[in-house]
Design an enzyme around this catalytic site. Sequence first.
Site, PDB file in Angstrom:
ATOM      1  N   HIS A 121      33.185 -13.128   0.960  1.00  0.00           N
ATOM      2  CA  HIS A 121      32.295 -12.991   2.117  1.00  0.00           C
ATOM      3  C   HIS A 121      33.193 -13.023   3.363  1.00  0.00           C
ATOM      4  CE1 HIS A 121      29.408 -14.573   5.119  1.00  0.00           C
ATOM      5  NE2 HIS A 121      28.449 -14.132   4.336  1.00  0.00           N
ATOM      6  N   ASP A 198      34.974 -21.359  -2.078  1.00  0.00           N
ATOM      7  CA  ASP A 198      33.756 -21.126  -1.306  1.00  0.00           C
ATOM      8  C   ASP A 198      32.591 -21.194  -2.297  1.00  0.00           C
ATOM      9  OD1 ASP A 198      31.510 -19.999  -0.200  1.00  0.00           O
ATOM     10  OD2 ASP A 198      32.540 -18.276   0.688  1.00  0.00           O
ATOM     11  N   GLN A 201      27.451 -19.651  -2.828  1.00  0.00           N
ATOM     12  CA  GLN A 201      26.484 -19.019  -3.737  1.00  0.00           C
ATOM     13  C   GLN A 201      26.409 -19.723  -5.088  1.00  0.00           C
ATOM     14  OE1 GLN A 201      24.324 -16.684  -3.002  1.00  0.00           O
ATOM     15  NE2 GLN A 201      25.102 -16.191  -0.961  1.00  0.00           N
ATOM     16  N   LYS A 224      21.058 -22.872   1.278  1.00  0.00           N
ATOM     17  CA  LYS A 224      20.909 -22.004   0.102  1.00  0.00           C
ATOM     18  C   LYS A 224      20.468 -22.798  -1.119  1.00  0.00           C
ATOM     19  CE  LYS A 224      24.607 -18.893   1.639  1.00  0.00           C
ATOM     20  NZ  LYS A 224      23.937 -17.749   2.228  1.00  0.00           N
ATOM     21  N   CYS A 362      27.749  -8.885   4.375  1.00  0.00           N
ATOM     22  CA  CYS A 362      28.925  -9.583   4.953  1.00  0.00           C
ATOM     23  C   CYS A 362      30.092  -9.552   3.965  1.00  0.00           C
ATOM     24  CB  CYS A 362      28.605 -11.016   5.344  1.00  0.00           C
ATOM     25  SG  CYS A 362      27.301 -11.169   6.548  1.00  0.00           S
TER      26      CYS A 362
HETATM   27  N1  C6P Z   1      25.869 -15.489   2.609  1.00  0.00           N
HETATM   28  C1  C6P Z   1      24.162 -13.838   2.121  1.00  0.00           C
HETATM   29  O1  C6P Z   1      23.113 -13.247   2.348  1.00  0.00           O
HETATM   30  P1  C6P Z   1      26.784 -19.855   6.018  1.00  0.00           P
HETATM   31  O2  C6P Z   1      26.278 -18.708   6.850  1.00  0.00           O
HETATM   32  O3  C6P Z   1      27.901 -20.582   6.712  1.00  0.00           O
HETATM   33  O4  C6P Z   1      25.704 -20.740   5.526  1.00  0.00           O
HETATM   34  O5  C6P Z   1      27.391 -19.210   4.680  1.00  0.00           O
HETATM   35  C2  C6P Z   1      28.365 -18.223   4.753  1.00  0.00           C
HETATM   36  C3  C6P Z   1      28.705 -17.704   3.405  1.00  0.00           C
HETATM   37  C4  C6P Z   1      29.955 -17.972   2.874  1.00  0.00           C
HETATM   38  N2  C6P Z   1      30.293 -17.585   1.633  1.00  0.00           N
HETATM   39  C5  C6P Z   1      29.435 -16.935   0.844  1.00  0.00           C
HETATM   40  C6  C6P Z   1      29.858 -16.562  -0.544  1.00  0.00           C
HETATM   41  C7  C6P Z   1      28.162 -16.622   1.321  1.00  0.00           C
HETATM   42  O6  C6P Z   1      27.312 -15.971   0.521  1.00  0.00           O
HETATM   43  C8  C6P Z   1      27.786 -16.995   2.632  1.00  0.00           C
HETATM   44  C9  C6P Z   1      26.440 -16.624   3.182  1.00  0.00           C
HETATM   45  C10 C6P Z   1      24.528 -15.060   2.944  1.00  0.00           C
HETATM   46  O7  C6P Z   1      24.909 -13.497   1.211  1.00  0.00           O
HETATM   47  C11 C6P Z   1      24.300 -14.819   4.409  1.00  0.00           C
HETATM   48  S1  C6P Z   1      25.465 -13.674   5.105  1.00  0.00           S
END
Ligand code: C6P
Length: 404
Positions: A121, A198, A201, A224, A362
């Site tokens: 991401h 990370d 997910q 999430k 993203c």
């Molecule tokens: N992905 C998606 O629709 P935040 O925004 O900080 O809570 O998470 C960022 C982020 C980082 N790593 C991964 C693997 C992610 O999937 C995400 C967030 C969402 O896939 C929103 S872009």
Amino acid sequence: MLDIQKIRADFPILSEKVNGKPLVYFDNGATSQKPQIVIDAIATYYQEINANIHRGVHTLSQLATDAYEISRVKIQHHINAKFSHEVLFTSGTTHGINLVTNGFASILKPGDEVVVSSLEHHSNIVPWQMLCEKTGATLKVIPMNENGELIMEAFDALLSEKTKVVTVNHISNALGIINPIKYIIEKAHAVGAAVLIDGAQAVPHLKPDVQDLDCDFYAFSGHKMCGPTGTGILYGKEEWLNKLPPYQGGGEMIKEVTFEKTTYADLPHKFEAGTPNIAGGIVLGTAVDYLNNIGFENIQKQEEALLEHATKRLLEIEGLKIYGTGKNKASVVSFNIDGIHPYDIGSIIDKLGIAVRTGHHCAQPIMNFFCIPGTIRASFSFYNTIEEIDVMVEAVKKAKTMLS
Ligand code: C6P
């Protein structure tokens, strides 16, 4: 098996209508829905114990502080961290990753290498790029194959004594592929590199065991996993958190301040400057309890059934291609239909009450790899049903007919 209807009754939004149709919520990868117990816990906090934490001797401040610290310990046990001070509250995965990259700015030197994967991401690419620009380190990328799997032989070949950090996601948000992180961590440690995972997910689907994984950092978001937005956790091994400088300066992160010199607080406070999202941190603990009560084995069984059914039914549609066909997958299906822009499908099925994400998610390098502008991503949670998948499949067929 789970009583899905009973579970669905915990989530008030799931009985809403959108565009006059029953909501089918398949955008769980972006954020999950919240059970009533989580919604109520936010109100209860503000109604009963709202006060600033770690500061006051008064009763409310102590109650709020206790609730916040109890939540930290709950999360420590949930991810099996050795110490509760290795669990830092953040505003989300992005915040956690930036905290680490900021710390490495005083460690990396020109010639050092940072290894990221092609499945990341943007949150786990851009901060490392910024770090490399600042320090003169070089960014290396683990390539992927046509199934969306990272190529481990290529990863092995990237590693050397120059490698200082390796970072990958546990599960890809765009494709749902589960990465072999245990292997990656072991290999990275063998050359002396630190590893950040990370887990954004992963945490809705599984319970990470950070001691078993032996990762140095594990970042995730609360929103999430049924928790409130603006919450997250960065796990860091004690030795690393002691080594890294603070991310932000301010109240709460200090031991003593004079105009000549400031000394920093012990962990975890060194990394928690300012008034945090107190309600959010406490209620993230409520969300963790909720998920554990359902049980991750049950969650996984339900999600596997959803993934299998969705994959089978979607492939009935002529011209439909699924991206991310590797073996180890979470409950995410990313797809396109020949000659049709994903946005058009997403807009039509939204009118039928179905929420999916369309676009690059993203994760533009993944889209570039497949030479596509984006995909339609249906990401399932344990509260979704087989019937909802059938509704989506019929809606996609209808959209295809309209757009062909
Ligand atoms: N992905 C998606 O629709 P935040 O925004 O900080 O809570 O998470 C960022 C982020 C980082 N790593 C991964 C693997 C992610 O999937 C995400 C967030 C969402 O896939 C929103 S872009």
